[in-house]
Design a protein around this motif. Structure first.
Motif, mmCIF file in Angstrom:
data_model
loop_
_atom_site.group_PDB
_atom_site.id
_atom_site.type_symbol
_atom_site.label_atom_id
_atom_site.label_comp_id
_atom_site.label_asym_id
_atom_site.label_seq_id
_atom_site.Cartn_x
_atom_site.Cartn_y
_atom_site.Cartn_z
ATOM 1 N N GLN A 46 0.837 -1.204 0.000
ATOM 2 C CA GLN A 46 0.000 0.000 0.000
ATOM 3 C C GLN A 46 0.870 1.251 0.000
ATOM 4 O O GLN A 46 0.575 2.222 -0.700
ATOM 5 N N LYS A 76 2.142 1.826 -3.498
ATOM 6 C CA LYS A 76 1.112 2.368 -4.387
ATOM 7 C C LYS A 76 0.932 3.871 -4.163
ATOM 8 O O LYS A 76 0.777 4.653 -5.128
ATOM 9 N N ILE A 77 0.961 4.282 -2.890
ATOM 10 C CA ILE A 77 0.819 5.709 -2.574
ATOM 11 C C ILE A 77 2.048 6.478 -3.048
ATOM 12 O O ILE A 77 1.945 7.562 -3.644
ATOM 13 N N ASP A 86 3.966 5.639 -5.466
ATOM 14 C CA ASP A 86 3.905 5.691 -6.932
ATOM 15 C C ASP A 86 3.044 6.862 -7.404
ATOM 16 O O ASP A 86 3.387 7.578 -8.366
ATOM 17 N N LYS A 87 1.915 7.084 -6.708
ATOM 18 C CA LYS A 87 1.026 8.198 -7.079
ATOM 19 C C LYS A 87 1.714 9.536 -6.838
ATOM 20 O O LYS A 87 1.615 10.462 -7.661
ATOM 21 N N ILE A 88 2.425 9.647 -5.695
ATOM 22 C CA ILE A 88 3.136 10.897 -5.406
ATOM 23 C C ILE A 88 4.233 11.130 -6.445
ATOM 24 O O ILE A 88 4.436 12.258 -6.920
ATOM 25 N N VAL A 103 4.290 10.160 -9.513
ATOM 26 C CA VAL A 103 3.680 10.620 -10.775
ATOM 27 C C VAL A 103 3.382 12.115 -10.699
ATOM 28 O O VAL A 103 3.635 12.881 -11.650
ATOM 29 N N LEU A 104 2.856 12.564 -9.569
ATOM 30 C CA LEU A 104 2.548 13.984 -9.403
ATOM 31 C C LEU A 104 3.839 14.822 -9.397
ATOM 32 O O LEU A 104 3.888 15.913 -9.999
ATOM 33 N N PHE A 120 -0.978 12.995 1.535
ATOM 34 C CA PHE A 120 -0.849 11.535 1.591
ATOM 35 C C PHE A 120 -0.307 11.013 2.920
ATOM 36 O O PHE A 120 -0.380 9.821 3.201
#
Length: 460
Positions: free
Chosen positions: A58, A61-62, A64-66, A68-69, A88
């Motif tokens: 988890q 995944k978080i 990875d999102k950061i 990308v941003l 986050f």
């Protein structure tokens, strides 16, 4: 006259069988409790590994999102208030979030800038890509063991920064599932299979290596070496390993993890497992105690029954003695051993036995034989010469006695004994009803002189 019941003997056999099954039950339950312990430890380690793997996944995944941003930013030096981290941080299962730049500068989740190039090498971490790295926290607290989750921030196919989350291994205690094991003193540790280093140890603040773990809990013996090799090879299994005093042992379960090259190991001391065994022992002891009380009560009832039977037999014996006292008195002058025989019931009861020949009748005197037919077979086997055995069996049988005493009051059967002495059996009618012989009185005596004298006269 002595009577001996077989019931206490049978009860002793039952007790022996009971004791055997109790001992087998003890061994079976001991083994079952140990197997149950291993299953619980395996279950606990498996569930803990899954919870930790899910938590770290988890996090990835978080992150990875950061990442990308962050890849949309051109200049990380002017990152506004690190609001992305704030958004986050509440759901990320980590202590701190950092952004590492190629020059060694790092921003934490509070926006503070510092340079840690001497502790973390950007190129080295970038070469591993998305990964987990356990290490000592050389930046904040060199005594604290941490793991870092690294996620590269890519722009146009190039890694321009590395985002990483730092997790203190002490937080693992919140994830470790000790409830499933059901034991209080659970020792849990994570081992790096390649190096043998401990990533986490729930009992010792100073981490070690599988090579020196024997100094903490396990002596350096062959069992420990095998366990160490099995853990290093990423195998799944369990073992009983001795503690440092060599008197106690720990139950250990180990299994490979999907996280890095880690193995999860969980142990529990022997006394924790034996607690359940002691409870079983108490129950078993209570059960045995109740069984002993029942056995004593059974023996008491058997004794009462034997006494009642003896009393009843004595009454019968006295009654028979009174009824047949004339016959007994007549036989007593010439016959040392006298018996009452109930032909209808096939029972024989001794009135009196010759002290010199008591061994002949010891089986019947102890109550082991009370059937006339059995007595006759035993007597002819051990006391009658082989040549006369069949004659004695024939003429002394119940059928022949009824035939021969139908019109007579008594008959005699003479025979040669195994001692080469002549004996005489005299049967006298005790109870006759409607020409049916119900019982007789038997007298047995040595008549060697008289019989040989008669035989000599006949030969002349």
């Amino acid at each position: 006259m002595k009577l001996k019941s077989k019931k206490p003997f049978l009860a002793l056999i039952l007790i022996a069988v009971f004791a055997f099954f109790v001992s087998m039950s003890y061994l079976h339950v001991s083994k079952m409790i140990e197997e149950e312990c291993m299953e619980r430890l395996f279950s606990s380690a498996t569930i803990t590994e899954r919870i930790m793997a899910e938590a770290l996944d988890q996090n990835f995944k978080i992150l990875d999102k950061i990442a990308v941003l962050l890849s949309d930013y051109d200049n990380y030096d002017t990152l506004d208030g690190f609001k992305i981290f704030e958004n986050f941080s509440s759901i990320l299962k980590s202590d701190r979030i950092h952004l590492l730049l190629p020059n060694g500068d790092v921003f934490n989740d509070s926006g503070i800038l510092s340079n840690i190039s001497e502790y973390i090498d950007f190129k080295q971490e970038a070469s591993h890509g998305r990964h987990i790295s356990p290490r000592k926290d050389s930046i904040v607290n060199e005594n604290e063991q941490i793991i870092r989750q690294f996620v590269p921030v890519e722009k146009n196919g190039e890694i321009v920064a590395i985002l990483y989350a730092t997790i203190a291994c002490s937080n693992f205690s919140e994830l470790i599932d000790t409830e499933i094991s059901g034991y209080k003193k659970v020792h849990f540790f994570i081992v790096e299979r390649g190096t043998g280093n401990f990533v986490y140890d729930s009992k010792h603040p100073v981490l070690g290596n599988t090579s020196d773990y024997r100094n903490r809990s396990i002596p350096n013996d062959i069992s420990y070496i095998k366990v160490t090799e099995a853990i290093a090879e990423g195998k799944k299994g369990y073992a009983r390993v001795f503690t440092d005093d060599g008197k106690r042992y720990n139950f250990m379960a180990y299994l490979p993890s999907s996280i890095n090259d880690w193995s999860f190991v969980i142990t529990v001391p022997e006394n924790e497992v034996s607690r359940r065994l002691r409870n079983y022992h108490i129950q078993l002891a209570s059960f045995c105690f109740i069984g002993l009380l029942l056995f004593i009560f059974y023996l008491y009832m058997c004794d009462r029954e034997n006494k009642a039977k003896k009393k009843a037999d004595l009454a019968v014996h006295e009654g028979l003695l009174k009824r047949n006292e004339e016959i007994i008195a007549a036989l007593s002058n010439d016959y040392g051993s006298i018996f009452y025989i109930n032909l209808d019931a096939d029972k024989i009861v001794p009135y009196r036995m010759n002290k010199n020949e008591i061994k002949k009748y010891e089986e019947i005197s102890k109550g082991k034989i009370n059937n006339y037919e059995d007595f006759l077979k035993l007597y002819t086997t051990y006391c009658v010469d082989q040549n006369d055995k069949m004659n004695v069996l024939f003429f002394c049988s119940a059928e022949q006695l009824r035939n021969n005493l139908l019109k007579r009051k008594s008959i005699s059967v003479r025979y040669l004994s195994v001692n080469d002495c002549y004996y005489e059996m005299k049967f006298s009618v005790a109870d006759m009803e409607d020409n049916h012989l119900k019982s007789v009185v038997l007298g047995i005596a040595e008549k060697d002189y008289e019989i040989r004298k008669e035989m000599k006269k006949q030969q002349q």
